[in-house]
Write a protein that holds these residues in place. Structure first.
Motif, short mmCIF file in Angstrom:
data_model
loop_
_atom_site.label_atom_id
_atom_site.label_comp_id
_atom_site.label_asym_id
_atom_site.label_seq_id
_atom_site.Cartn_x
_atom_site.Cartn_y
_atom_site.Cartn_z
N GLN A 95 0.83 -1.20 0.00
CA GLN A 95 0.00 0.00 0.00
C GLN A 95 0.87 1.26 0.00
O GLN A 95 0.50 2.28 -0.59
CB GLN A 95 -0.94 0.00 1.21
CG GLN A 95 -1.92 1.18 1.21
CD GLN A 95 -2.82 1.18 2.43
OE1 GLN A 95 -2.71 0.31 3.31
NE2 GLN A 95 -3.74 2.14 2.50
N PHE A 96 2.01 1.17 0.66
CA PHE A 96 2.93 2.31 0.69
C PHE A 96 3.29 2.79 -0.71
O PHE A 96 3.51 3.98 -0.92
CB PHE A 96 4.21 1.93 1.44
CG PHE A 96 5.29 2.96 1.31
CD1 PHE A 96 5.36 4.05 2.16
CD2 PHE A 96 6.25 2.86 0.29
CE1 PHE A 96 6.35 5.01 2.02
CE2 PHE A 96 7.25 3.82 0.15
CZ PHE A 96 7.29 4.90 1.01
N ASN A 97 3.35 1.88 -1.67
CA ASN A 97 3.85 2.23 -3.00
C ASN A 97 2.96 3.23 -3.73
O ASN A 97 3.39 3.85 -4.71
CB ASN A 97 4.03 0.97 -3.84
CG ASN A 97 5.12 0.08 -3.28
OD1 ASN A 97 5.99 0.53 -2.53
ND2 ASN A 97 5.09 -1.20 -3.64
N TYR A 98 1.71 3.38 -3.27
CA TYR A 98 0.89 4.45 -3.82
C TYR A 98 1.41 5.83 -3.41
O TYR A 98 1.15 6.82 -4.09
CB TYR A 98 -0.56 4.31 -3.35
CG TYR A 98 -1.34 3.24 -4.06
CD1 TYR A 98 -1.76 3.43 -5.38
CD2 TYR A 98 -1.68 2.05 -3.42
CE1 TYR A 98 -2.48 2.45 -6.03
CE2 TYR A 98 -2.41 1.08 -4.07
CZ TYR A 98 -2.81 1.28 -5.38
OH TYR A 98 -3.53 0.30 -6.03
N HIS A 99 2.12 5.88 -2.29
CA HIS A 99 2.56 7.16 -1.74
C HIS A 99 3.53 7.90 -2.68
O HIS A 99 3.26 9.05 -3.05
CB HIS A 99 3.19 6.95 -0.36
CG HIS A 99 3.70 8.21 0.27
ND1 HIS A 99 2.88 9.19 0.75
CD2 HIS A 99 4.99 8.64 0.48
CE1 HIS A 99 3.62 10.17 1.24
NE2 HIS A 99 4.89 9.87 1.08
N PRO A 100 4.65 7.30 -3.08
CA PRO A 100 5.54 8.04 -3.98
C PRO A 100 4.91 8.34 -5.33
O PRO A 100 5.10 9.43 -5.88
CB PRO A 100 6.75 7.12 -4.11
CG PRO A 100 6.29 5.77 -3.71
CD PRO A 100 5.22 5.98 -2.70
N LEU A 101 4.14 7.40 -5.88
CA LEU A 101 3.53 7.63 -7.19
C LEU A 101 2.53 8.78 -7.14
O LEU A 101 2.58 9.69 -7.98
CB LEU A 101 2.84 6.35 -7.67
CG LEU A 101 2.06 6.48 -8.98
CD1 LEU A 101 2.98 6.90 -10.12
CD2 LEU A 101 1.34 5.18 -9.31
N PHE A 102 1.64 8.75 -6.16
CA PHE A 102 0.60 9.78 -6.11
C PHE A 102 1.15 11.13 -5.68
O PHE A 102 0.61 12.18 -6.07
CB PHE A 102 -0.53 9.33 -5.18
CG PHE A 102 -1.46 8.33 -5.81
CD1 PHE A 102 -1.18 7.77 -7.05
CD2 PHE A 102 -2.62 7.94 -5.18
CE1 PHE A 102 -2.04 6.86 -7.65
CE2 PHE A 102 -3.49 7.03 -5.76
CZ PHE A 102 -3.20 6.48 -7.00
N MET A 103 2.20 11.15 -4.88
CA MET A 103 2.82 12.43 -4.54
C MET A 103 3.50 13.06 -5.76
O MET A 103 3.44 14.28 -5.95
CB MET A 103 3.84 12.26 -3.41
CG MET A 103 3.22 12.20 -2.04
SD MET A 103 2.34 13.74 -1.65
CE MET A 103 1.90 13.44 0.07
#
Length: 286
Positions: free
Chosen positions: A89-97
């Motif tokens: 789920q963390f991997n959405y963080h860098p992409l969406f930022m």
């Protein structure tokens, strides 16, 4: 993009003195403010060919940033999941930022210089719409990172790193900037004196928050590489190479966006019909 309009001296309402282009006289409370106050002087020299090339180059770099962030998160960091797998789920963080705080935000602050033939009403709505879309991506990115910490089998503390401090500061300032801009320029009844006074503040902090968000993204990439690779980072595996390349492209994109949005020669000129238009407190988005 558009033609450069000649210098124009426009009379104000009957009985009032002529408004000279480039006048430094500040607006008075409750009085009308010409669109010349809100935009660049009409005789500002333009270099739109350079701007056009720079803008399209920025779009290529921005799309490349999103593609690299997607490949880095989706392949090298293991792919995507939601709360069923907090680590992924963390991997959405860098992409969406990258999508929200860098790419969409960068395009949003360029709207007035790119769509220079559109009326101010249209530009304000597009400017606000892109910021709202960026905000949605940012909120989901924050949800992803907090869930990845709180829902892990061994919960991870939140907000202890410099990256998290500066990133949260960027998000808070972005939100305040959006609210203040909406209240000042899209909300009915706001005085022209306040709108004219706040405009340079809004523009300045828009760039500041953008640079802060970009810096936070770079710190986040480094932090993720160090935490996930540890001592093997120095060996430059594929994850590290792609993460470093992403950081370099982000810097190039950010430099180009700041250059395009701060260069006086690229400012939007008032449209011919706007030169004679005077704003009133009852026309909040003209």
């Amino acid at each position: 993009m558009t033609s450069v309009y000649p210098s124009v001296n426009t009379p104000s309402s009957a009985g009032s003195p002529t408004v000279q282009e480039g006048s430094k006289t500040p607006p008075t409370a409750g009085g009308p403010v010409s669109l010349e106050t809100m935009d660049s002087p009409v005789n500002q020299p333009q270099d739109l060919q350079v701007f056009t090339v720079g803008f399209f180059l920025a779009q290529l770099l921005g799309i490349l940033c999103v593609a690299l962030a997607g490949a880095w998160s989706g392949h090298y960091l293991g792919g995507f999941a939601w709360q069923s797998n907090p680590k992924l789920q963390f991997n959405y963080h860098p992409l969406f930022m990258v999508i929200g705080l860098v790419f969409l935000y960068g395009d949003a602050i360029l709207v007035y210089r790119v769509m220079r033939n559109e009326r101010k009403k249209v530009l304000k709505l597009i400017h606000a719409g892109l910021h709202m879309l960026a905000f949605v991506f940012i909120v989901v990115a924050l949800k992803a990172v907090f869930d990845s910490h709180n829902l892990a089998a061994d919960p991870i503390p939140n907000l202890y790193s410099l990256h998290s401090w500066l990133g949260l500061a960027a998000v808070i300032l972005f939100s305040l900037q959006f609210v203040c801009g909406f209240m000042s320029y899209l909300f009915p009844g706001v005085s022209q004196y306040w709108r004219a006074w706040y405009l340079p503040v809004h523009v300045y902090f828009g760039v500041v928050v953008y640079v802060l968000g970009l810096g936070s993204c770079l710190m986040g990439i480094t932090e993720k590489l160090v935490f996930s690779l540890k001592s093997s980072y120095k060996d430059l595996p594929g994850t590290a190479v792609l993460g470093n390349i992403l950081g370099v492209v982000l810097v190039c994109f950010g430099i180009l966006i700041v250059y395009l949005v701060t260069t006086p020669q690229f400012k939007r000129q008032p449209l011919p019909e706007e030169v004679n238009l005077q704003l009133t407190p009852h026309s909040p988005i003209n």
